[in-house]
Design an enzyme around this catalytic site. Structure first.
Site, PDB file in Angstrom:
ATOM      1  CG  HIS A 139      43.225  55.050  37.591  1.00  0.00           C
ATOM      2  ND1 HIS A 139      44.404  54.515  37.110  1.00  0.00           N
ATOM      3  CD2 HIS A 139      42.767  54.183  38.523  1.00  0.00           C
ATOM      4  CE1 HIS A 139      44.642  53.382  37.743  1.00  0.00           C
ATOM      5  NE2 HIS A 139      43.665  53.151  38.606  1.00  0.00           N
ATOM      6  CD  GLU A 140      39.398  54.343  40.659  1.00  0.00           C
ATOM      7  OE1 GLU A 140      38.742  53.287  40.621  1.00  0.00           O
ATOM      8  OE2 GLU A 140      40.584  54.375  41.030  1.00  0.00           O
ATOM      9  CG  HIS A 143      40.150  50.303  37.117  1.00  0.00           C
ATOM     10  ND1 HIS A 143      41.070  49.342  36.742  1.00  0.00           N
ATOM     11  CD2 HIS A 143      40.775  51.048  38.058  1.00  0.00           C
ATOM     12  CE1 HIS A 143      42.187  49.509  37.442  1.00  0.00           C
ATOM     13  NE2 HIS A 143      42.044  50.544  38.246  1.00  0.00           N
ATOM     14  CD  GLU A 202      45.289  49.476  39.473  1.00  0.00           C
ATOM     15  OE1 GLU A 202      45.237  50.711  39.320  1.00  0.00           O
ATOM     16  OE2 GLU A 202      44.292  48.793  39.739  1.00  0.00           O
TER      17      GLU A 202
HETATM   18 ZN   LIG Z   1      43.283  51.407  39.759  1.00  0.00          ZN
END
Ligand SMILES: [Zn+2]
Length: 273
Positions: A139-140, A143, A202
């Site tokens: 997830h990071e 981003h 997100e």
């Molecule tokens: Zn996030």
């Protein structure tokens, strides 16, 4: 025709500056479009990857200097290994990857532009296992690959252009009216542009992260379980730092269910069953 300057007819609203700034805003928007890998979404970004990576590197060094970096042991090795496996399946030309474990009670993790990853030891009990940690790091990393930080900076610039235009347009109105218009625009920018995009980011990081996790041969079905645990970890004593900018975990878990068949298929193709 009413009397000259009669009644409330005179508002003092200037339309020309609004049109000029509007044209500039449109030009700015369309001349700075990039495409996000994996999802193919068009985005507004106006700094180069090199500039972004330089900013990322600078912050990373500052943070690591202030924190207690763990260089040995099983956990530090896991962070390295999972990071390498995830980054290997991303489209990240120009990234110089680094993965560090930081000794800290904070329930947090991040990836700065250019591929600078940090995992705080406080998040490890929530990650629970290698698959959970892969979901967090995926997830990071997503981003950073999707350049969400640079996109947020560009949106703020767009809001500044709009605010300047509005400021000039209302400059002849009486001060109370000016304040009312500017206040409404500020709220509009927050709820109409900045917040919806932060939710979009997100979801996009969740989706891209899930695809990376699957392609790197981790178990994507750990993703909804991880966010369930994250929701519990943030309950009671206020939202954990990691959660504060993230949407409700119910929404998130629903979306994972929708994306799961694709992720499982990718994993089966790439890693066998
Ligand atoms: Zn996030």
């Amino acid at each position: 025709m009413g009397p000259y300057r009669g009644g409330g007819a005179r508002t003092g609203f200037k339309i020309l500056p609004l049109i000029l700034f509007g044209l500039y805003g449109i030009y700015y928007y369309f001349s700075n479009q990039e495409t996000v890998p994996v999802t193919g979404r068009s985005q507004l970004v106006d700094i180069s990857r090199d500039q972004e990576a330089a900013l990322g590197l600078q912050s990373y060094r500052q943070i690591l200097q202030q924190e207690n970096v763990v260089t040995t042991g099983q956990n530090a090795e896991s962070v390295q290994e999972i990071g390498r496996r995830i980054s290997a399946v991303t489209d990240s030309t120009g990234f110089k990857w680094e993965y560090n474990l930081i000794e800290s009670p904070q329930v947090n993790a991040f990836c700065l532009p250019g591929g600078k990853v940090a995992v705080y030891s406080g998040i490890l009990p929530v990650a629970k296992n290698a698959n959970g940690l892969a979901v967090i790091m995926g997830h990071e990393i997503a981003h950073a690959i999707a350049r969400h930080g640079a996109e947020r900076m560009a949106h703020q610039k767009l809001v500044e252009i709009g605010t300047m235009a509005a400021g000039v347009a209302v400059s002849d109105m009486d001060p109370a009216q000016q304040r009312a218009v500017m206040g409404a625009l500020g709220v509009g920018a927050q709820y109409g542009l900045l917040l919806p995009f932060s939710r979009e980011h997100e979801s996009e990081a969740d989706y891209m992260g899930l695809i990376y996790v699957a392609k790197a041969c981790f178990d994507p079905t750990e993703a909804p379980k991880l966010w369930e645990r994250m929701g519990q970890a943030s309950g009671g004593r206020g939202p954990a730092q990691f959660m504060s900018t993230h949407p409700s975990h119910e929404t998130r878990i629903r979306q994972f269910e929708k994306w799961m068949p694709e992720a499982l298929k990718l994993k089966a193709e790439k890693c066998g069953s």
